[in-house]
Scaffold this active site. Structure first.
Site, PDB file in Angstrom:
ATOM      1  N   GLY A 207     147.972 103.718  71.789  1.00 58.63           N
ATOM      2  CA  GLY A 207     147.640 103.592  73.236  1.00 58.63           C
ATOM      3  C   GLY A 207     148.820 104.215  73.935  1.00 58.63           C
ATOM      4  O   GLY A 207     149.735 104.928  73.507  1.00 58.63           O
ATOM      5  N   ASN A 208     148.843 104.103  75.269  1.00 54.99           N
ATOM      6  CA  ASN A 208     150.070 104.410  76.020  1.00 54.99           C
ATOM      7  C   ASN A 208     150.123 103.473  77.247  1.00 54.99           C
ATOM      8  O   ASN A 208     149.326 102.595  77.355  1.00 54.99           O
ATOM      9  CB  ASN A 208     149.645 105.699  76.689  1.00 54.99           C
ATOM     10  CG  ASN A 208     148.433 105.819  77.385  1.00 54.99           C
ATOM     11  OD1 ASN A 208     148.347 105.521  78.659  1.00 54.99           O
ATOM     12  ND2 ASN A 208     147.555 106.643  77.055  1.00 54.99           N
ATOM     13  N   ARG A 209     151.300 103.507  77.927  1.00 55.68           N
ATOM     14  CA  ARG A 209     151.703 102.500  78.832  1.00 55.68           C
ATOM     15  C   ARG A 209     151.004 102.545  80.355  1.00 55.68           C
ATOM     16  O   ARG A 209     151.324 102.050  81.203  1.00 55.68           O
ATOM     17  CB  ARG A 209     153.054 102.599  78.838  1.00 55.68           C
ATOM     18  CG  ARG A 209     153.946 101.992  77.733  1.00 55.68           C
ATOM     19  CD  ARG A 209     155.279 102.065  77.979  1.00 55.68           C
ATOM     20  NE  ARG A 209     155.938 101.418  79.127  1.00 55.68           N
ATOM     21  CZ  ARG A 209     156.668 101.791  79.737  1.00 55.68           C
ATOM     22  NH1 ARG A 209     157.174 103.116  79.591  1.00 55.68           N
ATOM     23  NH2 ARG A 209     156.886 101.147  80.932  1.00 55.68           N
TER      24      ARG A 209
END
Ligand code: C5P
Length: 418
Positions: A207-209
């Protein structure tokens, strides 16, 4: 902004003393402020203070001024209602539509936008009753500012502290300006927000932030300005706004499907979501086990489709396409160059460039962006809360789509008739 008639409701919490700062900020901004405190609020802050700071008489009693029908007159005349602090009790009363005091009557008798700044102890804020009441108010279009996280009345700290007066005043004026604009009325706006998650196995993902805050702020602002909004929500860390058509997705492929459907016939597509460029080549049906030895692990990834480039590469007449370029590049010129290249490569009409990093861009409530237009020129620079950046971005959307529409009209005028 022309002077507004603003009602400031003050309710009975200790933060009432800070509400004087909200009144003062609004008066200094040139507005006509009428304070409606509850009886409880007057135990914390005196009427003379409120009259001096607001420069208007202060009323609190439902049974005074009956001849002038005060219980509805104040609300009917208001352009904006700000309630700071809003106690758990007042929030519950507003959610139920109770009108057992002047403030309750004022709110019910008004069609003006309402902005509330909750303030209470963390336990009260987190209580399911309060959260349900806040959700009800939000679904009716009430703007909730805060609460902030910090020192509370006692030695404890946590979420529940009233936002700072200047922040409340600024958010309230932004809300009033957005409601007055209605310049996206009748437009269909699609916004993607959040970050995609690409599963590796039933328990893990890449995922990413991205928290989704900027995309959600754009969706909220577009709705406040009258648009019919579809929000494609990818794993948001915050509540989705009410009043929008919410389509929940998780992976890039799901987002592609949702946005391709929603984009048909849309006037504007804002691609604020952080979409993973790659996904695991294989998704294991069971939890991947680590090797017995000390060896590492190699994941094979395959490319995801570039959704924005797909939309930009296909005919999209009448749909304004806005992309985002989140980059860690520290040099301003090189950052702009990256954004321009992305605009070109993806065939978007506008690109919003923002610098991201360990401490910038993502989870923060603030943002700093540059918007680049089709010709590569800077159209606007914006910084501030994500809500104010959202409004600045939508100003560009409105002016670009108006320009495009009038250019299309001009072309039509010069087209030979057959
Ligand atoms: O290429 P990059 O990820 O930096 O581009 C960012 C922009 O492109 C964003 O608007 C994002 O929503 C969009 N994007 C996309 N499909 C991808 C990757 C990014 O639509 N696979």
């Amino acid at each position: 902004m022309s002077p507004l008639n603003i009602v400031v409701g003050i309710t009975g919490g200790i933060a009432a003393y800070k509400a004087v700062g909200v009144v003062r900020a609004l008066v200094l901004a040139g507005h006509d402020v009428h304070v409606v405190p509850t009886e409880g609020a007057l135990r914390f802050v005196g009427r003379p203070t409120l009259e001096a700071i607001s420069r208007n008489p202060v009323h609190t009693d439902l049974y005074e001024g009956v001849a002038e029908v005060r219980h509805v007159a104040i609300g009917q005349a208001a352009d904006l209602i700000v309630i700071a602090p809003a106690t758990a009790n007042t929030i519950a009363k507003l959610a139920t539509g109770l009108a057992d005091d002047l403030l309750g009557n004022t709110v019910l008798a008004s069609e003006a936008p309402v902005v509330i700044a909750p303030a209470m102890h963390t336990e009260m804020w987190r209580h399911p009753a309060t959260q349900a009441n806040v959700a009800t108010l939000r679904s009716r279009g009430v703007t909730i500012v805060g609460p902030a996280v910090g020192q509370l009345t006692g030695a404890d700290s946590g979420p529940g502290r009233m936002e700072e007066p200047e922040v409340i005043a600024a958010a309230a004026l932004e809300r009033a300006a957005a409601s007055a604009r209605r310049d996206l009325a009748g437009r269909r706006v699609v916004v993607t927000a959040g970050g995609t998650r690409e599963p590796l196995d039933p328990v893990r993902f890449l995922g990413n932030r991205s928290s989704g805050k900027q995309g959600v702020a754009i969706a909220e602002a577009a709705r406040a300005r009258g648009a019919e909004v579809t929000l494609i929500a990818a794993n948001l860390e915050i509540a989705a706004p009410e009043g929008c058509d919410i389509r929940r997705v998780s992976t890039a492929l799901e987002l592609q499907q949702a946005v391709t459907d929603a984009a048909k016939g849309a006037d504007v597509v804002v691609m604020a979501a952080a979409v993973a460029d790659y996904r695991p080549a294989d998704v294991s049906e069971s939890k991947l086990k680590k090797d017995e030895g000390d060896g590492g692990m190699t994941l094979e990834l395959v490319r995801n489709p570039d959704i924005l480039a797909g939309l930009g590469g296909a005919p999209h007449d009448g749909t304004l396409l806005m992309g985002f370029a989140a980059e860690t590049e520290p040099d301003d010129d090189r950052l702009l160059a990256l954004g321009r290249a992305k605009l070109e490569a993806k065939g978007a009409d506008l690109i919003v460039i923002n610098r991201v990093g360990w401490h910038e861009g993502f989870a923060s409530d603030e943002n700093r962006v540059v918007v680049i237009g089709r010709d590569g020129e800077i159209v606007t620079r914006a910084h501030g809360t994500k809500a104010s950046v959202a409004d600045d971005i939508l100003d560009v959307v409105v002016s670009e789509s108006t320009t495009a529409a009038s250019a299309a009209d001009t072309t039509k005028e010069h087209e030979p008739t057959t």
